[in-house]
Design a protein around this motif. Structure first.
Motif, short mmCIF file in Angstrom:
data_model
loop_
_atom_site.label_atom_id
_atom_site.label_comp_id
_atom_site.label_asym_id
_atom_site.label_seq_id
_atom_site.Cartn_x
_atom_site.Cartn_y
_atom_site.Cartn_z
N THR A 48 0.84 -1.19 0.00
CA THR A 48 0.00 0.00 0.00
C THR A 48 0.87 1.24 0.00
N GLU A 49 0.33 2.32 -0.52
CA GLU A 49 1.02 3.61 -0.49
C GLU A 49 0.53 4.48 0.66
N ASN A 50 -0.50 4.02 1.37
CA ASN A 50 -1.01 4.79 2.50
C ASN A 50 0.01 4.79 3.64
N ASP A 51 0.28 5.94 4.19
CA ASP A 51 1.22 6.03 5.30
C ASP A 51 0.53 6.37 6.62
N PRO B 19 1.92 -2.59 6.38
CA PRO B 19 2.95 -1.54 6.47
C PRO B 19 3.10 -0.84 5.13
N LYS B 20 3.39 0.47 5.17
CA LYS B 20 3.60 1.21 3.94
C LYS B 20 4.80 0.67 3.20
N SER B 21 4.71 0.61 1.87
CA SER B 21 5.83 0.15 1.05
C SER B 21 7.03 1.05 1.27
N LYS B 22 8.20 0.44 1.30
CA LYS B 22 9.44 1.19 1.54
C LYS B 22 9.95 1.90 0.29
N GLY B 23 9.18 1.82 -0.78
CA GLY B 23 9.61 2.48 -2.00
C GLY B 23 10.50 1.62 -2.87
N HIS C 163 8.65 -3.61 -2.76
CA HIS C 163 8.46 -4.83 -1.96
C HIS C 163 6.98 -5.10 -1.69
N PHE C 164 6.57 -6.35 -1.90
CA PHE C 164 5.23 -6.81 -1.55
C PHE C 164 5.32 -7.55 -0.23
#
Length: 260
Positions: free
Chosen positions: A147-150, A177-181, A184-185
């Motif tokens: 997800t991109e939601n933080d 958890p928000k993706s680390k950019g 990663h899935f």
């Protein structure tokens, strides 16, 4: 748009594919852990089409202001740790929830009385035909997602089974958890024992264990966390897992495990 006969045929084929895979796994020694059973995988051309995935919101059902913004399969190139660049397919689902109850909603009287809550979007998977697929050798689901939601928004996962009680749905909770950019899935594991029984969105007073062994018909992703704002979820696949008693004990206390 796909015809009803096409969707029905796809539903039967999907059920037969999973049943065949489960049958092949059943021959594995009881001392060995069964491999994951693929239910939906967007790398599979049979599941990669949007056909059969249905997004909905409170705007269609109770006159709310939530809406789905995007629903489509995407592909991206990924580095597979020394084995070269490969292609990754996943389903992107995004939209906006609005929990403010309008005057029209507040004045509406439905089958269960006045509308008192609003603000949800949902994504229903294609169905498994022939009464669903039995998962009696499995005890958890794994969802590959990001997800991109933080802001820590919580998604729900509903399991609809072949039951004689209309409206019964088992619901589990997913805090991703928000993706680390880095693309990663996360691999989020939810044991069937962590699901609660609901009826038409409300918790049933008398609970029973998720009877997915009697036939899983479809799954539904939902966001209804009492918050207004954007949401974004990317789904790589849904799998059934056989963890055994030891594996279930090792899960986090909240009933989920994120396997990075």
């Amino acid at each position: 748009l796909p015809t009803m006969s096409k969707l029905a045929t796809a539903s039967i084929r999907r059920a037969l594919r999973v049943r065949w895979d489960a049958f092949r796994h059943s021959g594995i020694s009881a001392a060995s852990r069964l491999p994951p059973l693929c239910l939906y995988d967007f790398a599979d051309s049979n599941d990669a089409a949007r056909d059969g995935w249905n997004a909905m919101s409170d705007s269609e059902s109770i006159g709310g202001r939530s809406f789905n913004r995007e629903l489509q399969v995407r592909q991206e190139d990924v580095d597979r740790e020394g084995s070269g660049v490969g292609s990754l397919s996943y389903l992107t689902w995004s939209g906006v929830t609005d929990v403010v109850l309008s005057d029209a909603q507040a004045a509406t009287v439905g089958p269960r009385g006045h509308i008192s809550r609003t603000g949800y979007c949902a994504l229903r998977s294609p169905t498994f035909g022939l009464g669903g697929v039995d998962l009696d050798d499995y005890d958890a689901l794994m969802i590959t997602c990001r997800t991109e939601n933080d802001d820590g928004r919580v998604f729900m996962l509903g399991l609809s089974t072949d039951t004689y009680i209309p409206g019964d749905v088992y619901q589990g909770y997913m805090k991703i958890p928000k993706s680390k950019g880095d693309g990663h899935f996360h691999q989020l594991t939810l044991p069937f024992t962590s699901f609660v029984l609901t009826s038409h969105g409300r918790l049933r007073e008398k609970q029973r264990l998720a009877d997915v062994v009697r036939g899983l018909e479809h799954v539904t992703f939902m966001i209804a966390d009492g918050e207004s704002g954007d949401f974004h979820l990317e789904i790589g696949g849904v799998y059934a897992l056989s963890l055994g008693a030891g594996g279930l004990t090792d899960l986090a206390k909240d009933g989920t495990r994120d396997d990075d």
